[in-house]
Motif scaffolding. Sequence first.
Motif, mmCIF file in Angstrom:
data_model
loop_
_atom_site.group_PDB
_atom_site.id
_atom_site.type_symbol
_atom_site.label_atom_id
_atom_site.label_comp_id
_atom_site.label_asym_id
_atom_site.label_seq_id
_atom_site.Cartn_x
_atom_site.Cartn_y
_atom_site.Cartn_z
ATOM 1 N N THR A 164 4.534 1.751 -9.218
ATOM 2 C CA THR A 164 3.140 1.552 -9.139
ATOM 3 C C THR A 164 2.601 0.420 -10.009
ATOM 4 O O THR A 164 1.831 -0.524 -9.744
ATOM 5 N N ARG B 222 2.344 8.369 0.405
ATOM 6 C CA ARG B 222 2.415 7.010 -0.318
ATOM 7 C C ARG B 222 2.429 5.992 0.925
ATOM 8 O O ARG B 222 1.922 5.005 0.807
ATOM 9 N N VAL C 199 -0.542 -0.719 -2.416
ATOM 10 C CA VAL C 199 -0.500 -0.520 -3.816
ATOM 11 C C VAL C 199 -0.703 -1.945 -4.521
ATOM 12 O O VAL C 199 0.277 -2.656 -4.083
#
Length: 215
Positions: A98, A123, A128
């Motif tokens: 991340t 996720r 991200v």
Amino acid sequence: MDLEQTKIPQATAKRLPLYYRFLNNLHSQGKMRVSSKELSEAVKVDSATIRRDFSYFGALGKKGYGYNVEYLLSFFRKTLDQDETTKVALIGVGNLGTAFLNYNFTKNNNTKIEVAFDANYDRVGQEVGGVPVEHIDNLEKKMGDLSVAILTVPASAAQGIADRLVEAGVSGILNFTPARISVPANVRVHHIDLSIELQALVYFLKHYPLSEMQE
Ligand code: ATP
């Protein structure tokens, strides 16, 4: 220009991105030339090494003048393929993964994480740092023609994923897991174990204090 073809030593090649980043900063400040001493202080490489490195690029500094920033930059740009952005995949969107996705690699060099993969359905489907997260089951389908991958999965998953990456045509893996992975001879793996690096630093500080060093 291909580094292999020009026979630049690997140790020199590894320092190129460092030089490139600093010269780019100088250039954006409008500086036209730089001395090896200045460079040395900024990038923390001794000036004899810098002079030797630069001699491989045909850049010979002039006494009292230094190196031409523009010339070096254009050389590095070509050599490092900075005119072209290299697209990269990241596998394992945990804490470290991340952080990388949120870090803007394109700011200082021309690599960009294009797609990420994770096994955790919480996720998958998210973005991200602006990068879509795909399920690891779709690795082969979604990798496209990306040839570089960053590995930030748990150590236990590293070899299996590396095998799939190689099968999918990846030729370079930046391995952040503590696992030593085996790949065919035509695939390059750079291994970065952050906890070992930190341990080594602490060990060196204890046993080789800098004030006692010769250089
Ligand atoms: P976190 O706190 O999110 O678990 P972490 O970095 O400590 O972060 P790790 O256990 O190292 O977690 O896992 C890193 C990431 O890799 C996680 O997001 C996890 O879902 C993912 N992962 C684990 N196994 C696989 C696998 N086989 N394929 C793809 N991703 C995986």
